[in-house]
Design an enzyme around this catalytic site. Structure first.
Site, PDB file in Angstrom:
ATOM      1  CB  THR A   1      34.619  39.366  43.276  1.00  0.00           C
ATOM      2  OG1 THR A   1      36.008  39.599  42.977  1.00  0.00           O
ATOM      3  CG2 THR A   1      33.769  40.403  42.575  1.00  0.00           C
TER       4      THR A   1
ATOM      5  N   GLY B   1      38.739  46.776  41.478  1.00  0.00           N
ATOM      6  CA  GLY B   1      38.320  48.064  40.923  1.00  0.00           C
ATOM      7  C   GLY B   1      39.368  48.771  40.087  1.00  0.00           C
TER       8      GLY B   1
ATOM      9  CG  ASP C   1      43.511  43.154  32.369  1.00  0.00           C
ATOM     10  OD1 ASP C   1      43.699  43.472  33.554  1.00  0.00           O
ATOM     11  OD2 ASP C   1      42.490  42.565  31.975  1.00  0.00           O
TER      12      ASP C   1
HETATM   13 CA    CA Z   1      42.485  43.384  35.486  1.00  0.00          CA
END
Ligand code: CA
Length: 736
Positions: free
Chosen positions: A218, A234, A357
């Protein structure tokens, strides 16, 4: 020496119109300037006339000097915007000041171009010699005439729509690179393509990310010493991240650097990866490890170093991917690579042993700052984990870091000696859920920030607030046809209830002093998500919002000076350039991305709609026609299904595991992806053939036949119908 007409010195005049007509065909510059007059309104006409007049007065002064000077470059004069962050340092600061804090009220629309898209638009348009090169949904590239928005060519790489299944954050693309007559494009299905800039025809097309694995691209490619550099995405699905450098002319691979170690039994590609492997446990390579460099890649020609940020590991939770702990190098890190061969020169791990994350892929910005009286070459990042980092970019030495949003809970600070975070005791709880701030979406994500060297401030699109992380799934094993974040979607514990009762997240535009590590001003935005930022020498900061309002603020104090309703939510950063002596601002408008398609409750007003490109200049006043979009009235269940509460609950869990990332939390869509509560009877009758048979694959709805049974599909359908019924008859509504 100053101009007899306007009392401006050559230098100040240069600042006024960024001196493009001086050194690059002065007569042509005037002709162009005059020709433009007829198309725009009277006020602009007067302004153009006065610029032409100024030119005449100033040319005599400047031409002599220009003969000996080097030709103007995009970096120096701001005439073109030919690189992702405008210049190698990616400060996104334009020296143009024709549009400034005094006249910003006269800024208006010159043209708009509808793209017919409905998904997120994140690209930075590049502008060279009057042509705009940009990208839209599904990695489609466009070239447009900057004067009028006419599409010169479109290139569709024909990404298989089944790929929608293995991307985390919408079918977006952040733009192209330009070099020697070619346009370079990364695609969602893992290719790097060189196009002829004039025709848009492909010159070469290489697969850079294994298509048997859930890789995606992206990010925008970057040009470094005749090579095209590109990362990949990914980590949420299970891949091994790497950066590749291709020869720009031939498309041949020059080097590739992996960001995490692979299977030790196969041998390590470098000493750096061999030592990184000591920070991992278990069989991390089976799921790939992650660490994908999916956005920031920056080049410093002076030091000949390439800097890249890496993403989270696979799975999100360290206990799952590396049982027994460890830092898990080089995930969530800033890496400095030697440009010629990609060898690791230094690394700084932003979040060791990352668990929430907190990718470290956010934009990296280079600057020369005076810190404690010493001139330092620094690299800066407003990281997803909530801290603003300043590092020495020659050595990777940690200089400083402070939270740029309030309420960061995962760490109390960064130890100045070691540069490591001081983690809070509540940040990890083994295999139990935790509530943590920032949320997994981050205090700052891919949205570009900007640095104005005259104010000394970095302008950061920021998000404040916490989120509950689901508990890790004790039974997780990697399966690359699905998400591999490793969370237990069925978890419904007391921490989630605590999270749901905590204050909603908020969005801010923050002006940050990176030397003193403090906020100078902040604008509270009406929604959590807001777009990328542009700063200009006109003492202006431009930013769009997810409700579709495009704003300009005074750079010194954050006062809002101008706004324009762009009709659809904005994520992309604006750019500015000169054409025929006139300063323009161009912006992609399109709502989606992770925030748009997940639709986390409490995100504030957002405006889904059709995608478009807008261009603004002083005195222009074109009207924007906004086509109607979306459903009218509340949803209602189109068919009746007999389903028990237990089946509906099962459908809820399955929807959360497989569907919500595109169709929205609780089946509420706030993007261009269908809101399934409005699904028609025809859609419901075809439900199984759509979800298992792939009947709508060509529209981006892949088959889930490898992941779901017929009974499970029926449970999901029952849950969707229950959500439609709940919306049609909300508990608070009273019978008339
Ligand atoms: Ca992430």
């Amino acid at each position: 020496m100053e101009c007899g007409l306007c009392r401006l010195t050559p230098n100040s005049y240069r600042n006024l119109i960024a001196h493009v007509p001086f050194c690059q065909g002065t007569q042509f510059g005037q002709v162009e300037t005059k020709r433009k007059i007829s198309g725009i309104s009277g006020r602009l006409k007067n302004m153009h006339l006065s610029i032409s007049f100024l030119l005449v007065g100033s040319l005599a002064i400047s031409i002599g000097a220009c003969k000996k000077s080097t030709p103007a470059t995009a970096a120096g004069d701001g005439a073109d915007w030919t690189m992702y962050g405008r210049t190698n340092d990616e400060q996104r600061f334009s020296p143009l000041r024709q549009i400034n804090e005094q006249n910003i009220g006269q800024l208006g629309l010159v043209w708009s171009r509808e793209l017919g898209t409905t998904r997120g638009l994140e690209a930075t348009p590049l502008v060279s010699n009057g042509v705009i090169y940009t990208t839209g949904e599904w990695s489609v590239a466009y070239a447009l005439d900057a004067k009028n928005g006419k599409i010169l060519w479109t290139f569709d790489p024909k990404v298989p729509r089944t790929h929608a299944r293995t991307i985390c954050c919408d079918v977006v693309n952040r733009g192209v690179a330009l070099y020697h007559g070619k346009v370079y494009l990364g695609t969602l299905d893992g290719r790097l393509i060189a196009l002829d800039a004039k025709s848009g025809n492909p010159v070469w097309d290489v697969v850079i990310a294994g298509q048997s694995k859930p890789y995606a691209i992206t990010g925008a490619p970057r040009i470094v010493k005749g090579m095209v550099l590109i990362g990949n995405a990914g980590s949420e699905f299970g891949v091994r991240g790497y950066i590749s450098a291709y020869d720009a002319e031939s498309g041949k691979l020059v080097w590739r650097t992996y960001t995490v170690p692979g299977d030790p039994a196969l041998g390590f590609e470098s000493k750096a990866l061999e030592s990184a492997a000591k920070t991992w446990h278990g069989k991390w390579w089976v799921a790939g490890g992650g660490g994908t460099p999916w956005d920031a890649i920056v080049y410093d020609p002076e030091l000949d170093l390439v800097y890249a940020g890496t993403g989270n590991g696979t799975a999100w939770y360290r206990e799952l991917r590396s049982p027994g702990g460890g830092d898990n190098l080089y995930i969530a890190s800033i890496l400095a690579l030697r440009a010629s061969d990609g060898e690791l020169v230094w690394h700084y791990q932003v979040t060791p042993g990352e668990n929430w994350d907190y990718d470290a892929t956010q934009p990296l910005m280079l600057a020369d700052l005076k810190i404690d009286g010493t001139a330092r070459k620094v690299i800066m990042q407003a990281s997803k984990n909530g801290f603003f980092y300043v590092l020495d970019r020659q050595t990777g030495q940690f200089l400083s870091a402070k939270p740029f949003v309030k309420g960061v809970t995962w760490a109390s600070g960064i130890d100045p000696k070691s540069g490591r975070p001081v983690e809070s005791a509540t940040a990890r709880d083994g295999l139990n859920a935790v509530v943590v701030s920032p949320a997994p979406g981050g205090a700052h994500n891919w949205y570009p920030m900007a640095f104005d060297p005259t104010t000394g401030l970095v302008y950061v699109p920021a998000r404040e607030g916490s989120s509950a992380l689901h508990a890790p799934d004790k039974h997780w094993t990697s399966n690359i046809t699905n998400w591999n974040r490793g969370e237990d979607a069925a978890y419904d514990g007391p921490l989630l209830a605590k999270f749901l009762s905590s204050p909603p997240m908020t969005g801010h535009l923050i002006a940050w002093n990176p030397v003193e590590q403090r906020e100078v001003w902040s604008v509270s935005l009406p929604q959590v998500e807001s777009g990328g930022v542009l700063a200009t020498a006109g003492n202006l900061v431009f930013q769009g919002r997810s409700d579709g309002v495009f704003c300009a603020y005074r750079a010194t104090d954050g006062k809002k000076l101008w706004e324009f309703n762009a009709g659809t939510g904005i994520m992309a950063p604006p750019v500015t350039y000169l054409l025929g002596g006139v300063q323009y601002i161009t912006l992609m408008v399109g709502w989606g991305g992770a925030a748009g398609i997940n639709n986390i409750p409490g995100s504030g007003p957002v405006t889904p709609g059709f995608g478009r490109i807008l261009t603004f200049a002083l005195g222009a006043n074109a009207r924007l026609e906004i086509p109607p979009f979306g459903h009218q009235g509340p949803p209602s269940p189109a068919i009746h299904m007999n389903a028990t509460p237990a089946t509906i609950h099962e459908g809820d869990i399955l929807f959360t595991r497989h569907c919500f990332y595109c169709h929205g939390v609780g089946v509420v869509s706030s993007s261009g992806i269908p809101d399934l509560r409005y699904a028609t009877a025809e859609t419901h009758h075809q439900f199984e053939s759509i979800v298992l048979g792939g009947a709508r694959e060509q529209f981006g709805m892949p088959s889930f036949k490898d992941a779901l049974t017929r009974d499970q599909v029926r449970a999901i359908q029952a849950y969707i119908l229950s959500r439609a019924a709940a919306a049609a008859h909300p508990p608070s509504s009273k019978a008339p």
